[in-house]
Design a protein around this motif. Structure first.
Motif, PDB file in Angstrom:
ATOM      1  N   GLU A  50      43.965  36.739  37.041  1.00 28.72           N
ATOM      2  CA  GLU A  50      44.991  37.323  36.164  1.00 28.72           C
ATOM      3  C   GLU A  50      46.119  37.887  37.010  1.00 28.72           C
ATOM      4  N   SER A  53      48.168  42.272  35.858  1.00 25.58           N
ATOM      5  CA  SER A  53      47.107  42.761  34.948  1.00 25.58           C
ATOM      6  C   SER A  53      47.443  44.108  34.322  1.00 25.58           C
ATOM      7  N   ALA A  59      41.496  42.179  31.448  1.00 22.58           N
ATOM      8  CA  ALA A  59      40.521  41.555  32.360  1.00 22.58           C
ATOM      9  C   ALA A  59      39.106  42.034  32.062  1.00 22.58           C
ATOM     10  N   ALA A  63      36.226  39.720  30.495  1.00 20.48           N
ATOM     11  CA  ALA A  63      35.093  39.486  31.402  1.00 20.48           C
ATOM     12  C   ALA A  63      33.771  39.792  30.698  1.00 20.48           C
ATOM     13  N   TRP A  71      36.254  37.306  37.003  1.00 14.83           N
ATOM     14  CA  TRP A  71      37.663  37.654  36.768  1.00 14.83           C
ATOM     15  C   TRP A  71      38.238  38.351  37.981  1.00 14.83           C
ATOM     16  N   VAL A  96      33.705  41.235  37.474  1.00 13.18           N
ATOM     17  CA  VAL A  96      35.106  41.626  37.682  1.00 13.18           C
ATOM     18  C   VAL A  96      35.263  41.978  39.157  1.00 13.18           C
TER      19      VAL A  96
END
Ligand SMILES: C[S@@+](CC[C@H](N)C(=O)[O-])C[C@H]1O[C@@H](n2cnc3c(N)ncnc32)[C@H](O)[C@@H]1O
Length: 223
Positions: A50, A53, A59, A63, A71, A96
Motif C-alpha cells: 500500500e 497508507s 491496511a 489484512a 500487507w 502486516v
C-alpha cells in the motif's frame, strides 16, 4: 470540513494513546473499496503493497480479512508512519509488515523486501500530489507487480476530460488553489501511462460520493 486531508491528526483531534490516528474518510469509504478489491484478493497469496497508507487503517482492516496475504503499508510522513506502526501493534496481526517510507516523487522508488507483489493499493493520493506521482506510481506498478497482478487506485477522477459531478469540479478547483501541481486526474491520462508501461486500461468501478476504484492489470511482457 475540507474534503482533503494532507496530514491526519493536525485538526486538533487527539490521537489514541498509542498514537493511532483516525482518518474520518476511512469510515466512509473502506467497505465500498473492499467490495472492489475482495474478489481479486480472495484468490491470491503473497504480498500487497500500500502506497500513501496515511493512518494505516485500511491496511490493518483489509489484512484482517486476507490472512493469506502479507500487507506492506507505507507513507512519507513521520506522523503517518508512527500511526501505521501503532495500528499494526494494536491489531496484532501476523500479516502486516512494519511500515516503510516510500516516496512516489522518486521515479526509482522501490520497496523492501522487493520481489513481485500480487497487488498495489493507493487510496486518495493522486489528487493531492503532483502529476509526477501518478507517473511514478504507474511505472513502479509495472516494475513491481507480478504478471496478472493488479494496481488498485481509489479517489475522484475525470473521464475523458470531463468531471463526473459538479462537486468534483469544485473540489478540483480547491485543490489547484491550494497547490497548482495538485488536481483531480483523468482516467484517460492514467490509461495512457498504463498502456505504455505494460498495464491494461483501468477497469472502473463507481464508488459512493463520486469516487472510483480503478483496477489496472499487469499484462504479460510483449515478446
Ligand atoms: C489524503 S491522504 C490518504 C491516506 C490514506 N490512503 C487514506 O485513504 O486514509 C494522502 C496520503 O498520501 C501520502 N503522500 C503524499 N505524497 C506522497 C508521495 N509523494 N509518496 C507517497 N505517499 C504520499 C500522504 O502522506 C498521505 O498519507
Amino acid at each position: 470540513m475540507s474534503r482533503f486531508v494532507v496530514e491526519f491528526g493536525k485538526d486538533g483531534t487527539p490521537p489514541a494513546e498509542e498514537g493511532r490516528l483516525d482518518a474520518p474518510p476511512f469510515h466512509r469509504n473502506h467497505e465500498a473499496i473492499w467490495q472492489a478489491l475482495s474478489p481479486f484478493l480472495a484468490a491470491k497469496t503473497g504480498a500487497v503493497l500500500e502506497i500513501g497508507s496515511g493512518t494505516g487503517q485500511h491496511a490493518v482492516t483489509y489484512a484482517a480479512r486476507t490472512p493469506e496475504l502479507v500487507w506492506h503499508p507505507s507513507d512519507i510522513l513521520d506522523t503517518h508512519l508512527a500511526s501505521i506502526a501503532a495500528w499494526r501493534l494494536h491489531a496484532k496481526l501476523p500479516n502486516v509488515a512494519p511500515p516503510q517510507r516510500i516516496d512516489l516523487a522518486d521515479p526509482a522508488w522501490t520497496w523492501t523486501p522487493g520481489g513481485p507483489v500480487a497487488a498495489i493499493l493507493c487510496i486518495n493520493v493522486l489528487h493531492i500530489s503532483p502529476w509526477m506521482v501518478s507517473q511514478n506510481l504507474i511505472a513502479g506498478a509495472a516494475r513491481h507487480l507480478a504478471r496478472d497482478g493488479r494496481l488498485f487506485v481509489y479517489g475522484p477522477f475525470m473521464r475523458d476530460g470531463a468531471h463526473t459531478a459538479p462537486s468534483n469540479a469544485e473540489f478540483d478547483a480547491s485543490l489547484r488553489a491550494r497547490n497548482p501541481a495538485w488536481g483531480v486526474r483523468d482516467i484517460a491520462d492514467l490509461d495512457r501511462l498504463g498502456l505504455a508501461a505494460g498495464l491494461s486500461p483501468a477497469v472502473i468501478t463507481a464508488m459512493p460520493a463520486n469516487n472510483f476504484v480503478l483496477a489496472f492489470t499487469r499484462l504479460a511482457p510483449r515478446i
